[in-house]
Design a protein around this motif. Structure first.
Motif, PDB file in Angstrom:
ATOM      1  N   ALA A 102      -0.285 -10.660  36.190  1.00 21.80           N
ATOM      2  CA  ALA A 102       0.351  -9.386  36.535  1.00 21.80           C
ATOM      3  C   ALA A 102       0.923  -8.700  35.301  1.00 21.80           C
ATOM      4  CB  ALA A 102       1.447  -9.623  37.572  1.00 21.80           C
ATOM      5  N   GLU A 103       1.539  -9.498  34.413  1.00 23.60           N
ATOM      6  CA  GLU A 103       2.097  -8.919  33.189  1.00 23.60           C
ATOM      7  C   GLU A 103       0.997  -8.354  32.302  1.00 23.60           C
ATOM      8  OE1 GLU A 103       6.038 -11.797  32.724  1.00 23.60           O
ATOM      9  OE2 GLU A 103       4.133 -12.356  31.787  1.00 23.60           O
ATOM     10  N   LEU A 104      -0.095  -9.090  32.169  1.00 21.67           N
ATOM     11  CA  LEU A 104      -1.202  -8.622  31.336  1.00 21.67           C
ATOM     12  C   LEU A 104      -1.838  -7.369  31.923  1.00 21.67           C
ATOM     13  CD1 LEU A 104      -2.840 -12.060  30.484  1.00 21.67           C
ATOM     14  CD2 LEU A 104      -1.615 -10.554  28.909  1.00 21.67           C
ATOM     15  N   ARG A 105      -1.973  -7.343  33.228  1.00 22.69           N
ATOM     16  CA  ARG A 105      -2.541  -6.151  33.857  1.00 22.69           C
ATOM     17  C   ARG A 105      -1.629  -4.945  33.645  1.00 22.69           C
ATOM     18  NH1 ARG A 105      -6.494  -5.225  37.810  1.00 22.69           N
ATOM     19  NH2 ARG A 105      -6.247  -3.206  38.857  1.00 22.69           N
ATOM     20  N   GLY A 106      -0.318  -5.179  33.737  1.00 15.44           N
ATOM     21  CA  GLY A 106       0.635  -4.091  33.523  1.00 15.44           C
ATOM     22  C   GLY A 106       0.526  -3.485  32.134  1.00 15.44           C
ATOM     23  N   ARG A 107       0.248  -4.325  31.141  1.00 13.78           N
ATOM     24  CA  ARG A 107       0.106  -3.821  29.775  1.00 13.78           C
ATOM     25  C   ARG A 107      -1.175  -3.010  29.611  1.00 13.78           C
ATOM     26  NH1 ARG A 107       1.333  -9.679  26.938  1.00 13.78           N
ATOM     27  NH2 ARG A 107       3.420  -9.985  27.828  1.00 13.78           N
TER      28      ARG A 107
END
Length: 293
Positions: A102-107
């Protein structure tokens, strides 16, 4: 009689002296015996002190041994280095955690434009093995590419498209099949360890010859298109960096690293990816980044 008395007197005197001597000596002997017993008592008293050594073991020796066990575990796990205080770990001792999907997708700030007509069946993590890279062979934006796919009736698409400026559009969910690879060389299902297992509806697909009879890659992979025309020059840095991050996200999403190939590895004669991508492809296959870092 008088003589007898004198004789008795003479005899009594030494006896009396002896009795007096005994009277004086007996207490001394008794006291001496008590002193001797007393000294023995002191030795006897010291013996129980050994018990106190056992009593001290519980708070002094047993407890530290229990506390020492976590220290060994921490050093093995990498939380502590030599000399670190186990009882008060510092913030620098906390291991760095891998970023979540989720964090990587947010970036990435992916633009979702899901088109149901371009999904062709289920694909869970158990059915994920490959990331297949493509060129669009056109210069249109990612959004225009999705519109063209959805409108031409061929039902062909990849899950992701990356523009020259690094913009990413997703048109098929990662847990669904997209038709991006098509038929592959005969024998490639076996080569790549995959099979056509009925999950892919194969809608819009048509055989292209006995030389390319295998049809399985779509159901075991994620397709990624790069907006690029072969022979037109290098790929922009922003586009390549976006691909780096997208691959990291795909890995995190599934929880493992998928093998990276390009479309022409699946089917001989395909143009994508272009010759100018060859060096980048080699880096992606070894380091999962375009620059090999």
């Amino acid at each position: 009689m008088r003589g007898n008395i004198c004789c008795y007197s003479r005899m009594a005197f030494p006896v009396a002296v002896c009795l007096v001597a005994l009277a004086v000596a007996f207490p001394l002997l008794v006291l001496s015996g008590c002193a001797t017993d007393g000294s023995k008592d002191e030795v006897v008293v010291e013996e129980p002190l050994e018990v106190s050594d056992h009593i001290e073991v519980e708070p002094v020796y047993v407890i530290p041994e229990v506390l020492s066990e976590p220290e060994e575990e921490d050093e093995v796990s990498g939380y502590l280095s030599a000399g670190d205080d186990v009882s008060t770990p510092s913030e620098t001792q906390t291991p760095t955690l891998t970023a979540t999907a989720a964090e990587l997708r947010g970036r990435l700030n992916i633009v979702e434009d899901i088109r149901p007509s371009l999904s062709h069946g289920p694909k869970t993590a158990a059915n994920q093995k490959y990331i297949v890279l493509h060129d669009t062979e056109g210069d249109g934006s990612p959004q225009s590419v999705v519109d063209w796919w959805d409108g031409n009736g061929n039902l062909v698409a990849s899950q992701f498209i990356i523009g020259k400026d690094g913009t990413i559009v997703q048109c098929v969910p990662m847990d669904e099949i997209a038709h991006h690879a098509g038929y592959g060389d005969t024998g490639h299902n076996e080569k790549y360890g995959i099979a056509e297992d009925g999950r892919d509806d194969m809608a819009g697909s048509s055989p292209i010859g006995s030389w390319a009879a295998d049809y399985g890659m779509n159901a075991w992979s994620v397709g990624v298109e790069l907006v690029h025309v072969g022979g037109s020059g290098d790929y922009p840095e922003a586009q390549l960096e976006a691909l780096d991050s997208l691959i990291a996200y795909i890995d995190a999403y599934y929880g493992f690293e998928s093998q990276i190939i390009d479309h022409k590895a699946w089917r001989t004669g395909n143009s994508d990816t272009s010759p100018e991508f060859a060096g980048y492809l080699a880096n992606y296959q070894t380091t999962r980044t375009h620059d090999g870092s």
